[in-house]
Design an enzyme around this catalytic site. Sequence first.
Site, PDB file in Angstrom:
ATOM      1  N   GLY A 176      23.560 -11.494 -37.808  1.00 19.95           N
ATOM      2  CA  GLY A 176      24.463 -10.129 -38.284  1.00 19.95           C
ATOM      3  C   GLY A 176      25.577  -9.729 -37.420  1.00 19.95           C
ATOM      4  CD  GLN A 177      27.858 -11.127 -31.953  1.00 21.70           C
ATOM      5  OE1 GLN A 177      27.268 -12.346 -31.557  1.00 21.70           O
ATOM      6  NE2 GLN A 177      28.417 -10.759 -30.751  1.00 21.70           N
ATOM      7  CG  ASN A 181      22.748  -7.496 -35.000  1.00 22.70           C
ATOM      8  OD1 ASN A 181      21.409  -7.440 -35.008  1.00 22.70           O
ATOM      9  ND2 ASN A 181      23.423  -6.510 -35.512  1.00 22.70           N
ATOM     10  CG  ASP A 201      28.291   1.498 -35.069  1.00 19.78           C
ATOM     11  OD1 ASP A 201      27.758   0.729 -34.546  1.00 19.78           O
ATOM     12  OD2 ASP A 201      28.873   1.696 -36.160  1.00 19.78           O
ATOM     13  CG  HIS A 244      27.613  -5.099 -29.693  1.00 22.53           C
ATOM     14  ND1 HIS A 244      28.439  -6.278 -30.192  1.00 22.53           N
ATOM     15  CD2 HIS A 244      27.014  -4.517 -31.085  1.00 22.53           C
ATOM     16  CE1 HIS A 244      28.328  -6.370 -31.411  1.00 22.53           C
ATOM     17  NE2 HIS A 244      27.488  -5.579 -31.951  1.00 22.53           N
ATOM     18  CG  LEU A 245      21.284  -2.744 -26.305  1.00 21.40           C
ATOM     19  CD1 LEU A 245      20.461  -3.288 -25.102  1.00 21.40           C
ATOM     20  CD2 LEU A 245      21.069  -1.027 -26.583  1.00 21.40           C
ATOM     21  CG  HIS A 246      23.536  -2.037 -32.673  1.00 23.31           C
ATOM     22  ND1 HIS A 246      24.281  -1.576 -33.459  1.00 23.31           N
ATOM     23  CD2 HIS A 246      23.845  -3.434 -32.714  1.00 23.31           C
ATOM     24  CE1 HIS A 246      25.212  -2.478 -34.096  1.00 23.31           C
ATOM     25  NE2 HIS A 246      24.980  -3.707 -33.513  1.00 23.31           N
TER      26      HIS A 246
HETATM   27  P1  5GP Z   1      27.363  -6.100 -35.103  1.00 22.67           P
HETATM   28  O1  5GP Z   1      27.063  -6.302 -36.438  1.00 22.67           O
HETATM   29  O2  5GP Z   1      28.283  -7.024 -34.368  1.00 22.67           O
HETATM   30  O3  5GP Z   1      25.998  -6.342 -34.216  1.00 22.67           O
HETATM   31  O4  5GP Z   1      27.622  -4.606 -34.950  1.00 22.67           O
HETATM   32  C1  5GP Z   1      28.822  -4.095 -34.621  1.00 22.67           C
HETATM   33  C2  5GP Z   1      29.129  -2.692 -34.694  1.00 22.67           C
HETATM   34  O5  5GP Z   1      30.001  -2.204 -34.342  1.00 22.67           O
HETATM   35  C3  5GP Z   1      28.837  -2.240 -36.095  1.00 22.67           C
HETATM   36  O6  5GP Z   1      27.449  -1.438 -36.430  1.00 22.67           O
HETATM   37  C4  5GP Z   1      29.983  -1.398 -36.523  1.00 22.67           C
HETATM   38  O7  5GP Z   1      30.008  -0.227 -37.149  1.00 22.67           O
HETATM   39  C5  5GP Z   1      30.627  -1.089 -35.226  1.00 22.67           C
HETATM   40  N1  5GP Z   1      32.036  -0.991 -35.063  1.00 22.67           N
HETATM   41  C6  5GP Z   1      33.108  -1.849 -35.367  1.00 22.67           C
HETATM   42  N2  5GP Z   1      33.941  -1.663 -35.280  1.00 22.67           N
HETATM   43  C7  5GP Z   1      34.328  -0.490 -34.502  1.00 22.67           C
HETATM   44  C8  5GP Z   1      35.231   0.429 -33.864  1.00 22.67           C
HETATM   45  O8  5GP Z   1      36.137   0.196 -33.885  1.00 22.67           O
HETATM   46  N3  5GP Z   1      34.669   1.434 -33.306  1.00 22.67           N
HETATM   47  C9  5GP Z   1      33.196   1.806 -33.095  1.00 22.67           C
HETATM   48  N4  5GP Z   1      32.952   2.882 -32.559  1.00 22.67           N
HETATM   49  N5  5GP Z   1      32.383   0.989 -33.664  1.00 22.67           N
HETATM   50  C10 5GP Z   1      32.674  -0.153 -34.381  1.00 22.67           C
END
Ligand code: 5GP
Length: 116
Positions: A95-96, A89, A32, A102-104
């Site tokens: 909070g997406q 998310n 991330d 995607h899975l964190h």
């Molecule tokens: P969400 O909030 O949608 O669950 O998570 C999206 C995640 O993607 C966030 O933790 C953010 O930091 C990450 N992210 C957004 N843009 C990029 C990118 O261009 N490259 C990488 N490696 N991570 C990204």
Amino acid sequence: MTDPACIFCKIAAGEVPATFVHEGEQLLALRDVRPQAPVHLLVIPRAHVASLCEADRDHRDLLGEMLLLAAGLAREHGLATRGYRTVINTGNDGGQTVHHLHLHLLGGRALGWPPG
Ligand code: 5GP
Ligand code: ZN
């Protein structure tokens, strides 16, 4: 399927750089860009699925593989003993911010609960 406006589709296509820790036929895992823990990886399908809301039974294998890949990466990154968190998310209240499933995978420190 890809969405040309989607940042994760661009990463999957090699149009935007990323630090990959796994590059499989179906799935990618990358660091991330704004890590929230010492280890913060994202497991993403190469194909564009907007969110878990759009997943159906055709995605059963994909979803299972995402979890198993996360567990394998957690082992590889030394998280298996102390534990870790996996998060998906979904939608605005969830909070997406990137609308590509995607899975964190988060670990390397004690994570609070509930999240903010
Ligand atoms: P969400 O909030 O949608 O669950 O998570 C999206 C995640 O993607 C966030 O933790 C953010 O930091 C990450 N992210 C957004 N843009 C990029 C990118 O261009 N490259 C990488 N490696 N991570 C990204
Ligand atoms: Zn996408």
